[in-house]
Write an enzyme that holds these catalytic residues in place. Sequence first.
Site, mmCIF file in Angstrom:
data_model
loop_
_atom_site.group_PDB
_atom_site.id
_atom_site.type_symbol
_atom_site.label_atom_id
_atom_site.label_comp_id
_atom_site.label_asym_id
_atom_site.label_seq_id
_atom_site.Cartn_x
_atom_site.Cartn_y
_atom_site.Cartn_z
ATOM 1 N N SER A 123 0.852 -1.200 0.000
ATOM 2 C CA SER A 123 0.000 0.000 0.000
ATOM 3 C C SER A 123 0.878 1.236 0.000
ATOM 4 C CB SER A 123 -0.857 0.013 1.265
ATOM 5 O OG SER A 123 -0.057 0.449 2.366
ATOM 6 N N ASP A 124 0.327 2.352 -0.401
ATOM 7 C CA ASP A 124 1.056 3.596 -0.193
ATOM 8 C C ASP A 124 0.958 3.932 1.293
ATOM 9 O OD1 ASP A 124 1.400 6.524 -2.317
ATOM 10 O OD2 ASP A 124 2.476 5.902 -0.529
ATOM 11 N N TRP A 125 1.703 4.969 1.678
ATOM 12 C CA TRP A 125 1.888 5.300 3.092
ATOM 13 C C TRP A 125 0.551 5.473 3.827
ATOM 14 C CZ3 TRP A 125 6.962 6.803 5.076
ATOM 15 C CH2 TRP A 125 6.936 7.167 6.417
ATOM 16 N N ASP A 126 0.265 4.562 4.753
ATOM 17 C CA ASP A 126 -0.914 4.665 5.608
ATOM 18 C C ASP A 126 -2.219 4.595 4.829
ATOM 19 O OD1 ASP A 126 -2.374 7.013 7.969
ATOM 20 O OD2 ASP A 126 -2.249 4.822 8.001
ATOM 21 N N ALA A 127 -2.168 4.145 3.575
ATOM 22 C CA ALA A 127 -3.390 4.115 2.766
ATOM 23 C C ALA A 127 -4.408 3.145 3.333
ATOM 24 C CB ALA A 127 -3.056 3.742 1.330
#
Length: 695
Positions: free
Chosen positions: A261-265
Amino acid sequence: MEKKIDDLIAKMSPAEKAGQLNQRPNMAEVSTEDVANGLVGSVICATSAFAGNEMQERVRAGQINALQKAAVEKSRLKIPLLFARDVIHGHRTVAPIPLGQAASWSPEHVEAAASVAASEASADGIRWVFTPMLDIARDARWGRVAEGYGEDAFLASKLAEASIAGYQGDDPSKPGKVAACVKHFAGYGAAEGGRDYNTAEISEYTMRNVYLPPFHAAVKAGVASVMSAFNEIGGVPAVANRWLLSDLLRSEWGFRGPVVSDWDAVGELVLHGRAADLEEASAIAIQSGVDIDMASNAYVCHLPALQASHGVSEETIDEAVRRVLRLKMQLGLFERPFAEEGDGAGAQFLPTSQETVLALARRSLVLLKNSGGLLPLSSGVKRIGLFGSLSTGTRELFGTWTLDGVDSDVVTIHDALNERLPAGIELLSRHHVDESVSLARFCDVAVAVVGETPSRSGENNCVTDIGLPPGQVEWLKALKRVGVPVVAVVLSGRPLDLSWLEENVDAILLAWHPGVMGGQAIAETILGANNPSGKLPVTFPRSVGQVPIYYNRKPTGRPLDPYKRGVTRYLDSLDSPLYPFGYGQSYSRFEYSRVDRDGLTFSIDLTNGSQLVGEEVVQLYIRDEVSQMTRPVRELKGFQRVRLEAGESKRVSFALSREEFGYYGPENRWVVEPGWFTVWIGKDSISGSSVRIEL
Ligand code: GLC
């Protein structure tokens, strides 16, 4: 390998499985205890969610090995950690921003630069890089247009294949190679209003014909991993998009690597309003196809309980763990978990690396205007005025997403010019606007370095005004008023509104943010040692009011016609762009013969009608004249960078397959429809001679 993976999974507890799917940021904050307890699977070497906008501590092999030691010596199953970093356009030897690289239209040079980046990053212990970014971008307001390969799927696909080959080679476990990670899957560049992270509304037809092809090309090229995006498409956030991450990516395309995932997505599903809490967000994401949770801590906290609470099957979790372990084994991490001790300095910023990146920077520069052949500066010029603080900028040349560049490596535009001045030519320079104007009147030419700094470019740096930063046009007007010829060197991370410059300055050299070797490339071009050959990978609008604007637009039922009423047009502006996709001038004069065909092979004879050796990017476009679903007025289907000596001619041919005339049509299936097509070969997306063919 598969049996080894299955045997390992069979031994893993639910907590250890969740640990493998947990990616922690900021090495300094990762506890060796968590690692020893098997709660961390990978580490992204970034101290914040905005690594692209700020300096980052250099990664040290010693730091990596300390954490790795805890994993392979203290954890129960001795599974090594995987260390990742955003090596977006170079590691220590900073290459032009990807948009500038795309302006080279040179897969060969893009691949070579990626190979340098892989070699330098791996020497620092990085084995996984979160690049290339393949988001098609049609909106200059969006800061991340800098980070991708522009507006066209065909060009982006070719450069994706090249950069992946550079990063991974034929085996990413080999020394000097790394695993690549294409991002952001998918449709991130279609953020409404050009505002980062904003909603994207994209039909499946447009997804398949515009936004997905570069990712599909990357999967076919063997990319090791994929990163899911932040944005939603049509009400479904990417990390909750099972159709995208599982049905399409895995079932239809056959991708077997991990999705991170992208950051904290994953955590942001709560903010999207798609999940009530982190536990539900974890269930949604893992079942949609997100294997690794970057920075949310969601999986490590909630995955073990999800089987009971949310009916997440053990097989779903095991399959995600399998993909992560497979990547680690493909990288040889179980055999060689540690980074070479020492600080990797021996591999950084080598003369050969500098040459490789310089060769790419030279080809990334785009000559937008050169009235009267002012450039390259001739021997008649005895006094050059070089003006503006950017002329002595160092980090300003790097561009956004530069984590490991070293300012002192940069030779500024000023110094690079000074070092190359022919005898008898004087270089006078000033930063201050008033001093530059008063000095300009005593110069034979004024070279003004204008444009934006990287702070206006990259993630979360979106603008509503794509004009030059405040005061720069006024300054250029003042320079022009003293009657000196003006050359504008433009630094930018996006298409800027250069309308006033086009009408008023004598020459415009677009340099993007050209990287650590940019000063040399610019100086060589101004003085003639480099003949500019870059072509725009994005359309340059006349004003932000035209955005989004792109070459492969649809004809509509009222096609553009400057002489007709009732057509798709504006009242207060020309409808054409300031500079079209594929445009760029040269110091040479390239002459094209009329296009001819032999079956599906299309050719022209290209002649260099000048006395200057040069390179030209010859482009082939098609148009499907009648189709079941509307098709663009032009589509890029081929390009070749051709080098011609003075006076030399070459036949340039493109052999197309029947398949290449197709598109994703009704029921979203690839279709090649019989009928009439127009085929052009020319120097940009609005030129060239054409033939009509019937398939
Ligand atoms: C950022 C970016 C992504 C990057 C990741 C790790 O927010 O969206 O491109 O790889 O986080 O830094």
